[in-house]
Design a protein around this motif. Structure first.
Motif: not given
Length: 330
Positions: A117, A162, A165, A167-170
């Motif tokens: 992503p 990214t 792996g 995630p964007a919320e971390d």
């Protein structure tokens, strides 16, 4: 260069074969461009390793386009900086749009964006660093220096996390990944300060030079070598702080990723530490790490990676989110 914007036809290589070709080209790019990063990348699992190579190929291609180079070697007269920047942006936009560009490095980015992503906004954060160079921008303050490092390397760290792996919320782990990129860039700046000055590029803050009573543009002159050592020492101290923060983030990753990141931190961190150790003689010969030294650092990283966690480290004065906010206001 004019990209071939048409997508592959049915008579061309199958997707799996095309991916193999792009990975192979990306591997060649990292072999030519960065022995240190290549050494660290070999510690990843195969899928992550290939994706890291693909991202590196795009970063390298952008850098070469901006500087009219090929893997750091001059090709001749520089292109107009704004034209080079426009080419980087156009090819990157095509890659994210899923359009075949005909340039393996930008097609590698397009492939990568379909597998993980990554976003165009992430890439634009990196490209903003090339825009600063194209505008012949010079940092006046420590904040300016860190903003530059954020764009040219910290934002790459976010893309790399990214790919691995995260995630964007971390947000905190992404902050720490950005911190590692900033540390890398600070170490590169202190190593290359004389080379950059010869190319009319200056990244040490003007305010630091003023505090040392050094006239503008004179910091690399032999009679100011003591002042240069002190100014560079400040940049090295910043690098150590960002590296320590990054190690906290690395401790949250799976073992092989943690090992690779810690190995890279050891290898690049050694550059700044050696510059400091040499003092006034730091630029007599370019600071490098030998293959044997890299091997020792990789082995040391393996020991560190097997520990249960990293010691707590404070976040640096300016985090990724703070630097991003500063960049948006600029």
């Amino acid at each position: 260069m004019t990209p071939d914007a048409s997508p592959p036809t049915s008579g061309e290589a199958a997707p799996d074969r095309r991916r193999e070709e792009l990975v192979r080209a990306a591997h060649q790019s990292i072999r030519k461009g960065s022995a240190s990063f290549r050494a660290a990348s070999r510690l990843f699992d195969r899928t992550t390793r290939e994706r890291v190579w693909l991202l590196y190929a795009w970063c390298r291609a952008c850098d070469d386009l901006a500087d009219a180079q090929e893997h750091g070697g001059a090709l001749g007269e520089n292109l107009d900086p704004e034209a080079a920047l426009a080419t980087i942006r156009t090819l990157t936009e095509l890659a994210f749009a899923g359009t075949w560009t005909g340039d393996p490095a930008f097609d590698a980015l397009g492939l990568l964006a379909r597998e993980v992503p990554l976003t165009q906004a992430m890439a634009e954060d990196v490209i903003a660093g090339f825009a600063l160079d194209a505008a012949e921008w010079r940092p006046r303050s420590e904040t300016d220096l860190l903003r530059y490092c954020y764009h040219v390397a910290g934002a790459v760290g976010v893309m790399m996390a990214t790919v691995m792996g995260v995630p964007a919320e971390d947000e905190d782990t992404l902050d720490r990944a950005c911190d590692l990129g900033i540390a890398f860039q600070l170490n590169n700046i202190v190593r290359d300060v004389l080379e950059d000055d010869a190319a009319d590029r200056r990244y040490l803050p003007v305010e630091w030079n003023v505090e040392e009573d050094v006239p503008p543009g004179e910091i690399t002159k032999p009679h100011y070598r003591g002042a240069l050592v002190r100014v560079v020492g400040r940049a090295c101290a910043l690098a150590r702080g960002y590296e320590a923060s990054a190690r906290v983030g690395a401790a949250r990753l799976p073992f092989r990723q943690r090992w690779a990141i810690l190995a890279a931190a050891n290898i690049y961190g050694a550059i700044g530490r050696e510059v400091e150790r040499r003092g006034a003689h730091a630029w007599d010969h370019r600071v490098r790490t030998t293959r044997r030294q890299k091997l020792r650092m990789v082995l040391s990283a393996a020991v560190e990676a097997r520990r249960s966690g990293a010691a707590a480290a404070p976040t640096p004065a300016l985090s990724r989110r703070e630097l991003a906010a500063i960049a948006r206001r600029a």
